[in-house]
Write a protein that holds these residues in place. Sequence first.
Motif, PDB file in Angstrom:
ATOM      1  N   TYR A 179       0.833  -1.199   0.000  1.00  0.00           N
ATOM      2  CA  TYR A 179       0.000   0.000   0.000  1.00  0.00           C
ATOM      3  C   TYR A 179       0.872   1.255   0.000  1.00  0.00           C
ATOM      4  N   ALA A 180       0.471   2.230  -0.805  1.00  0.00           N
ATOM      5  CA  ALA A 180       1.116   3.550  -0.863  1.00  0.00           C
ATOM      6  C   ALA A 180       2.592   3.478  -1.255  1.00  0.00           C
ATOM      7  N   SER A 181       2.984   2.408  -1.933  1.00  0.00           N
ATOM      8  CA  SER A 181       4.366   2.328  -2.423  1.00  0.00           C
ATOM      9  C   SER A 181       4.470   3.013  -3.783  1.00  0.00           C
ATOM     10  N   ARG A 182       5.683   3.414  -4.106  1.00  0.00           N
ATOM     11  CA  ARG A 182       5.925   4.142  -5.352  1.00  0.00           C
ATOM     12  C   ARG A 182       6.973   3.441  -6.210  1.00  0.00           C
ATOM     13  N   SER A 183       6.728   3.446  -7.498  1.00  0.00           N
ATOM     14  CA  SER A 183       7.699   2.972  -8.469  1.00  0.00           C
ATOM     15  C   SER A 183       7.919   4.092  -9.483  1.00  0.00           C
ATOM     16  N   ARG A 184       9.140   4.207  -9.974  1.00  0.00           N
ATOM     17  CA  ARG A 184       9.459   5.279 -10.935  1.00  0.00           C
ATOM     18  C   ARG A 184       9.963   4.674 -12.236  1.00  0.00           C
ATOM     19  N   VAL A 185       9.399   5.159 -13.329  1.00  0.00           N
ATOM     20  CA  VAL A 185       9.786   4.720 -14.667  1.00  0.00           C
ATOM     21  C   VAL A 185      10.298   5.917 -15.452  1.00  0.00           C
ATOM     22  N   ARG A 186      11.430   5.717 -16.131  1.00  0.00           N
ATOM     23  CA  ARG A 186      11.985   6.741 -17.015  1.00  0.00           C
ATOM     24  C   ARG A 186      11.845   6.264 -18.457  1.00  0.00           C
ATOM     25  N   LEU A 187      11.357   7.157 -19.317  1.00  0.00           N
ATOM     26  CA  LEU A 187      11.181   6.856 -20.731  1.00  0.00           C
ATOM     27  C   LEU A 187      11.953   7.877 -21.551  1.00  0.00           C
ATOM     28  N   ASP A 188      12.820   7.394 -22.423  1.00  0.00           N
ATOM     29  CA  ASP A 188      13.614   8.279 -23.289  1.00  0.00           C
ATOM     30  C   ASP A 188      13.277   7.996 -24.745  1.00  0.00           C
ATOM     31  N   ALA A 189      12.759   9.002 -25.431  1.00  0.00           N
ATOM     32  CA  ALA A 189      12.498   8.897 -26.865  1.00  0.00           C
ATOM     33  C   ALA A 189      13.768   9.304 -27.604  1.00  0.00           C
ATOM     34  N   THR A 190      14.411   8.361 -28.246  1.00  0.00           N
ATOM     35  CA  THR A 190      15.687   8.596 -28.908  1.00  0.00           C
ATOM     36  C   THR A 190      15.604   8.194 -30.377  1.00  0.00           C
ATOM     37  N   ASP A 191      16.695   8.422 -31.103  1.00  0.00           N
ATOM     38  CA  ASP A 191      16.751   7.991 -32.497  1.00  0.00           C
ATOM     39  C   ASP A 191      16.682   6.477 -32.621  1.00  0.00           C
ATOM     40  N   GLN A 192      16.995   5.784 -31.542  1.00  0.00           N
ATOM     41  CA  GLN A 192      16.947   4.324 -31.534  1.00  0.00           C
ATOM     42  C   GLN A 192      15.585   3.786 -31.076  1.00  0.00           C
ATOM     43  N   GLY A 193      14.644   4.679 -30.838  1.00  0.00           N
ATOM     44  CA  GLY A 193      13.323   4.281 -30.375  1.00  0.00           C
ATOM     45  C   GLY A 193      13.094   4.686 -28.934  1.00  0.00           C
ATOM     46  N   LEU A 194      11.985   4.232 -28.380  1.00  0.00           N
ATOM     47  CA  LEU A 194      11.630   4.569 -27.000  1.00  0.00           C
ATOM     48  C   LEU A 194      12.294   3.577 -26.057  1.00  0.00           C
ATOM     49  N   LEU A 195      13.088   4.108 -25.132  1.00  0.00           N
ATOM     50  CA  LEU A 195      13.797   3.270 -24.170  1.00  0.00           C
ATOM     51  C   LEU A 195      13.168   3.461 -22.790  1.00  0.00           C
ATOM     52  N   GLY A 196      12.670   2.378 -22.209  1.00  0.00           N
ATOM     53  CA  GLY A 196      12.039   2.443 -20.896  1.00  0.00           C
ATOM     54  C   GLY A 196      12.894   1.787 -19.836  1.00  0.00           C
ATOM     55  N   CYS A 197      12.910   2.368 -18.643  1.00  0.00           N
ATOM     56  CA  CYS A 197      13.758   1.863 -17.569  1.00  0.00           C
ATOM     57  C   CYS A 197      13.026   2.002 -16.233  1.00  0.00           C
ATOM     58  N   LEU A 198      13.032   0.929 -15.434  1.00  0.00           N
ATOM     59  CA  LEU A 198      12.513   0.999 -14.066  1.00  0.00           C
ATOM     60  C   LEU A 198      13.623   1.546 -13.177  1.00  0.00           C
ATOM     61  N   VAL A 199      13.413   2.749 -12.650  1.00  0.00           N
ATOM     62  CA  VAL A 199      14.442   3.432 -11.852  1.00  0.00           C
ATOM     63  C   VAL A 199      14.389   2.996 -10.398  1.00  0.00           C
ATOM     64  N   SER A 200      13.194   2.882  -9.848  1.00  0.00           N
ATOM     65  CA  SER A 200      13.026   2.444  -8.461  1.00  0.00           C
ATOM     66  C   SER A 200      11.689   1.762  -8.328  1.00  0.00           C
ATOM     67  N   HIS A 201      11.571   0.875  -7.319  1.00  0.00           N
ATOM     68  CA  HIS A 201      10.324   0.131  -7.165  1.00  0.00           C
ATOM     69  C   HIS A 201      10.053  -0.157  -5.699  1.00  0.00           C
ATOM     70  N   GLY A 202       8.787  -0.004  -5.321  1.00  0.00           N
ATOM     71  CA  GLY A 202       8.359  -0.422  -3.999  1.00  0.00           C
ATOM     72  C   GLY A 202       8.816   0.487  -2.880  1.00  0.00           C
ATOM     73  N   VAL A 203       9.115   1.752  -3.185  1.00  0.00           N
ATOM     74  CA  VAL A 203       9.544   2.683  -2.149  1.00  0.00           C
ATOM     75  C   VAL A 203       8.337   3.120  -1.341  1.00  0.00           C
ATOM     76  N   THR A 204       8.410   2.970  -0.014  1.00  0.00           N
ATOM     77  CA  THR A 204       7.313   3.360   0.874  1.00  0.00           C
ATOM     78  C   THR A 204       7.689   4.643   1.602  1.00  0.00           C
ATOM     79  N   GLU A 205       6.777   5.094   2.450  1.00  0.00           N
ATOM     80  CA  GLU A 205       7.027   6.347   3.173  1.00  0.00           C
ATOM     81  C   GLU A 205       8.251   6.268   4.068  1.00  0.00           C
ATOM     82  N   SER A 206       8.597   5.062   4.501  1.00  0.00           N
ATOM     83  CA  SER A 206       9.770   4.927   5.372  1.00  0.00           C
ATOM     84  C   SER A 206      11.052   4.771   4.569  1.00  0.00           C
ATOM     85  N   GLY A 207      10.898   4.658   3.225  1.00  0.00           N
ATOM     86  CA  GLY A 207      12.066   4.476   2.366  1.00  0.00           C
ATOM     87  C   GLY A 207      12.526   3.047   2.270  1.00  0.00           C
ATOM     88  N   SER A 208      11.786   2.110   2.911  1.00  0.00           N
ATOM     89  CA  SER A 208      12.175   0.703   2.885  1.00  0.00           C
ATOM     90  C   SER A 208      11.618   0.001   1.656  1.00  0.00           C
TER      91      SER A 208
END
Length: 208
Positions: A179-208
């Motif tokens: 519950y209330a966890s955060r995940s961050r995705v970065r998307l880069d549109a480049t000449d090679q196409g769209l590159l997606g990357c999971l930067v962080s996952h499952g971060v909660t309010e305590s940072g655990s």
Amino acid sequence: MTAPATTTWFDLLRHGEPDGGPKYRGHRDDPLSPLGWRQMHGAIGADDRWDHILTSPLLRCRAFAEQLAAERGLPCTVVDGFKEISFGAWEGLTTEQVAERFGDGQARFWSDPERHAPAGGEPILDFYRRIGEAWSHWRDALAGQRVLLVCHGGVIRMTLAHVMGLPPGRALGAFLVPYASRSRVRLDATDQGLLGCLVSHGVTESGS
């Protein structure tokens, strides 16, 4: 000359605890509990910056998203496509109640969700396609922006399946989404196409 990449950031935020305790909810529209509201407020920092907020239409997501958008003067769009998977006849039941009423259906679903949908529920491949359509539309429509998507555990799992190229059945059990966890995705549109990357996952309010 190579064009500069366009970078888009998505923060995927799961709703907090709903009223009524642990159970299969799916499309059931329970509101957040008082603890759920505290979890959601704890998941957001004063330094967080977004350009747009997207939200599931279900109250456990929408109420907080619209409140946050009003507080920060941000546009907030309700997207039906980001609704949680439907659990059909299991909705409103605890895991124990599902086991009592539907035998080994629950075990078969979690061991092979692509072949065994809940009774009367949404097949996971349909759910995966639905999330993919919503994701690709808003990913392109909000390109170059920082976006907060307030949604559900299943929605986050299917979104990450699209980003990371995972089969939906595997993604359903591969990610812990509290519950209330955060995940961050970065998307880069480049000449090679769209590159997606999971930067962080499952971060909660305590940072655990």
